[in-house]
Design an enzyme around this catalytic site. Structure first.
Site, short mmCIF file in Angstrom:
data_model
loop_
_atom_site.label_atom_id
_atom_site.label_comp_id
_atom_site.label_asym_id
_atom_site.label_seq_id
_atom_site.Cartn_x
_atom_site.Cartn_y
_atom_site.Cartn_z
N ALA A 141 48.91 48.70 -29.59
CA ALA A 141 47.78 49.16 -28.79
C ALA A 141 46.47 48.51 -29.24
CB ALA A 141 47.67 50.68 -28.87
N HIS B 266 36.65 59.60 -56.57
CA HIS B 266 37.72 60.21 -57.36
C HIS B 266 37.78 61.71 -57.06
CE1 HIS B 266 40.42 61.02 -60.66
NE2 HIS B 266 39.63 62.03 -61.01
P1 FAD Z 1 50.62 49.64 -21.35
O1 FAD Z 1 50.17 50.67 -22.30
O2 FAD Z 1 52.08 49.51 -21.10
O3 FAD Z 1 49.87 49.95 -19.99
C1 FAD Z 1 50.14 49.28 -18.80
C2 FAD Z 1 49.71 50.13 -17.63
O4 FAD Z 1 49.73 49.35 -16.46
C3 FAD Z 1 50.64 51.32 -17.36
O5 FAD Z 1 49.88 52.47 -17.12
C4 FAD Z 1 51.39 50.91 -16.09
O6 FAD Z 1 51.77 52.01 -15.28
C5 FAD Z 1 50.32 50.09 -15.41
N1 FAD Z 1 50.84 49.10 -14.44
C6 FAD Z 1 51.78 48.16 -14.63
N2 FAD Z 1 51.89 47.38 -13.55
C7 FAD Z 1 50.99 47.86 -12.64
C8 FAD Z 1 50.62 47.47 -11.34
N3 FAD Z 1 51.15 46.40 -10.76
N4 FAD Z 1 49.67 48.20 -10.71
C9 FAD Z 1 49.09 49.27 -11.30
N5 FAD Z 1 49.39 49.67 -12.55
C10 FAD Z 1 50.33 48.96 -13.20
N6 FAD Z 1 51.26 50.83 -30.68
C11 FAD Z 1 50.40 51.08 -31.70
O7 FAD Z 1 49.49 50.28 -31.93
N7 FAD Z 1 50.52 52.19 -32.48
C12 FAD Z 1 51.50 53.09 -32.28
O8 FAD Z 1 51.57 54.10 -33.00
C13 FAD Z 1 52.43 52.87 -31.23
N8 FAD Z 1 53.41 53.75 -30.99
C14 FAD Z 1 54.28 53.51 -29.96
C15 FAD Z 1 55.32 54.41 -29.76
C16 FAD Z 1 56.23 54.19 -28.75
C17 FAD Z 1 57.34 55.18 -28.53
C18 FAD Z 1 56.08 53.06 -27.89
C19 FAD Z 1 57.02 52.82 -26.75
C20 FAD Z 1 55.05 52.17 -28.08
C21 FAD Z 1 54.15 52.37 -29.13
N9 FAD Z 1 53.11 51.48 -29.39
C22 FAD Z 1 52.27 51.70 -30.44
C23 FAD Z 1 52.91 50.27 -28.56
C24 FAD Z 1 51.81 50.51 -27.53
O9 FAD Z 1 52.13 51.63 -26.75
C25 FAD Z 1 51.63 49.28 -26.65
O10 FAD Z 1 51.45 48.14 -27.46
C26 FAD Z 1 50.44 49.44 -25.75
O11 FAD Z 1 50.58 50.57 -24.92
C27 FAD Z 1 50.24 48.20 -24.88
O12 FAD Z 1 49.11 48.39 -24.08
P2 FAD Z 1 48.94 47.64 -22.68
O13 FAD Z 1 47.62 48.09 -22.16
O14 FAD Z 1 49.18 46.20 -22.85
O15 FAD Z 1 50.12 48.18 -21.75
#
Ligand code: FAD
Ligand code: NAI
Length: 477
Positions: free
Chosen positions: A332, A456
């Site tokens: 994230a 500390h």
């Molecule tokens: P995403 O969070 O996947 O968001 C993409 C969004 O786009 C979604 O809401 C989706 O619905 C939307 N979307 C997709 N296509 C379209 C479209 N065509 N039109 C409209 N909307 C669309 N990372 C960490 O750093 N720390 C953690 O503790 C951590 N824990 C995790 C635990 C789990 C169980 C999982 C699965 C992942 C975890 N991650 C963690 C990873 C983290 O969730 C991802 O790296 C992060 O969410 C990626 O962000 P993003 O914005 O790229 O995509």
């Protein structure tokens, strides 16, 4: 027909990459919209993507609940606290998780209003280009087309299934299913000993499941420093998490009440294991379904990631992509930093994301965290280095907490003493790693960290002591 609304920036995807990019773009004075399709019960939008809805936030909520439960059952007694009749209401735990997720969804919607980001709830797709404006079709309650000078693709990732074994989220669970098991399974199988496997395996093991994790690779936690991985394997085994390495999954048979996994072990022996439920956590794949990539000729690489350069530029004019849908770690904070950098570039500023200082955290207990290079990487690269380690068993605060497992380690360049990596397994590693990230960002030496005053008694004194250990002058060991 109403006039098409036009924006300087349209972000497709409202996960941590997309929503942060939208906020930063709006802060910089750009007319900004964000499209996201995630929907919660009742049809309301659920901004925040994978991270907020089925990732970082809900997993940490369950890790905290189950850690409290485990502490109450096992750690309280030595403090003289007697607990009898301890029980866990799984339904209540899941409801608390859902409430936290909802608060985060609403929080992002509030931030959009505060920063004047226009939000469109629905599916966004490229529809074409008119002049220098991209046309984006939004399919939602009120289908419409909006126009954008710049587009940021932040559509994230989806769980990878085992070939021929689709997720049903009853017996075969993806991350969403793993976060919502309604009762404690007696036998829980997990395929993949990566981050999700270890975090979710820990959650359900603490509640009483017999957890077996089947991992394809012969070595455990290959991305972590070897010493940390070794200590983690020892501690997880002690907790009762069974991790089987070098496994080839041959067959998965999904029954009405159980799942049978046939696999070949490292020694070539054929094994069969029966589970009540099976979590499949073997990595994630980029998500570009229905984005209209073909319509506009957006280039994807062979693995389906949107192809970008170092500045997150795609092959299309004024179209960028960030986060899980592009190369690099699926984290994230990586997605957020790319989002900020892209928004600033669009506004004509110079921005840079330093991939060498992206921290990794695994929120098991003890926690595991690292930043920079591992010893094995430096050996491979032929870089001469020195290391300094300090065990939590020698830290006063850790003793007071009753959390003395693990250690903290610095790796510094042998010639310049510049910090090349920090590796932690122990209590609150997730918070302690920030000092290593800061030190590396500022190009600090281990001597610099060793000379900083640390309060500390704190766990952070182990950080100072590990830095002192690089020069073989610990004070408390
Ligand atoms: P995403 O969070 O996947 O968001 C993409 C969004 O786009 C979604 O809401 C989706 O619905 C939307 N979307 C997709 N296509 C379209 C479209 N065509 N039109 C409209 N909307 C669309 N990372 C960490 O750093 N720390 C953690 O503790 C951590 N824990 C995790 C635990 C789990 C169980 C999982 C699965 C992942 C975890 N991650 C963690 C990873 C983290 O969730 C991802 O790296 C992060 O969410 C990626 O962000 P993003 O914005 O790229 O995509
Ligand atoms: P992962 O990449 O962390 O781990 C997948 C594991 O599955 C690897 O060890 C791999 O060798 C193994 N594997 C692959 N195919 C297999 C097979 N057929 N049989 C057995 N094992 C197999 O992926 P995971 O755990 O699914 O998580 C996805 C991503 O989500 C992570 O890479 C991470 O980026 C992110 N995440 C981050 C968290 C955090 O920051 N704390 C928490 C959870 C997820």
């Amino acid at each position: 027909m109403p006039d098409t609304q036009a924006f300087d920036v349209v972000v497709i995807g409202g996960g941590p990459g997309g929503y942060v990019a939208a906020i930063r773009a709006a802060q910089l004075g750009l007319a900004t919209a964000c499209i996201d399709e995630w929907t919660r019960e009742g049809g309301k939008p659920a901004l925040g993507g994978t991270c907020t809805n089925v990732g970082c936030i809900p997993s940490k909520a369950l890790l905290q609940s189950t850690e409290n439960y485990e502490h109450a059952g096992h750690a309280f007694a030595e403090h003289g606290i007697e607990v009898s009749g301890l029980s866990m209401d799984v339904g209540k735990m899941l409801a608390r998780k859902a409430k936290i997720v909802g608060q985060n969804n609403d929080g992002i919607a509030y931030l959009f209003r505060k920063n004047k980001v226009s939000f469109f709830h629905g599916h966004g797709a490229f529809a074409g280009r008119e002049g220098d404006l991209w046309q984006i079709r939004v399919e939602g309650a009120k289908p419409e087309t909006i126009a954008a000078k710049h587009v940021i693709i932040a559509t994230g990732s989806a769980p990878r299934a085992l070939p021929g074994v689709p997720f049903d989220n009853v017996r075969v669970l993806d991350n969403g299913g793993a976060l919502a098991i309604p009762d404690v399974p007696k036998r829980l199988g997990v395929i993949g000993a990566g981050v999700i496997g270890l975090e979710m395996g820990s959650v359900w093991r603490r509640l009483g499941s017999d957890v077996t994790i089947l991992e394809a690779l012969p070595q455990f936690l290959g991305a972590a420093d070897e010493a940390v991985a070794k200590e983690a394997a020892r501690l997880f085994a002690k907790q009762g998490l069974a991790i089987v390495l070098g496994v080839k999954t041959d067959k998965v048979k999904v029954g009405k009440n159980d799942v049978t996994v046939e696999y070949t072990g490292e020694n070539g022996a054929r094994e069969t294991a029966k589970f009540d439920r099976l979590i499949v956590s073997i990595g994630r794949v980029p998500y570009t379904a229905g984005l209209g990539a073909d319509t506009v000729g957006l280039k994807l690489d062979v693995r389906g990631f949107v192809e970008v350069d170092d500045a997150c530029r795609t092959n299309l004019a004024d179209v960028y992509a960030i986060g899980d849908v592009v190369r690099g770690p699926m984290l994230a904070h990586k997605a957020e930093e790319e989002g900020v950098a892209v928004a600033e570039r669009i506004a004509g500023q110079h921005a840079h994301v330093d991939f060498n200082t992206i921290p990794w955290v695994i929120y098991t207990w003890p926690e595991i965290a690292w930043v920079g290079k591992t010893e094995q990487q430096l050996k491979q690269e032929g870089v001469a280095y020195r290391t300094g380690s300090f065990p939590y068993s020698a830290n006063g605060r850790a003793r007071a907490l009753g959390e003395t497992s693990g250690f903290l380690k610095f790796i510094a360049d042998a010639a310049t003493d510049r910090i090349l990596g920090m590796h932690v397994i122990g209590p609150w590693a997730s918070e302690l790693i920030a000092e290593g990230v800061m030190a590396m960002e500022f190009g600090a030496s281990s001597e610099d960290v060793a000379r900083i005053v640390h309060a500390h008694p704190t766990l952070s004194e182990a950080t100072k002591e590990a830095a002192l250990a690089v020069d073989k002058r610990t004070l408390n060991l």
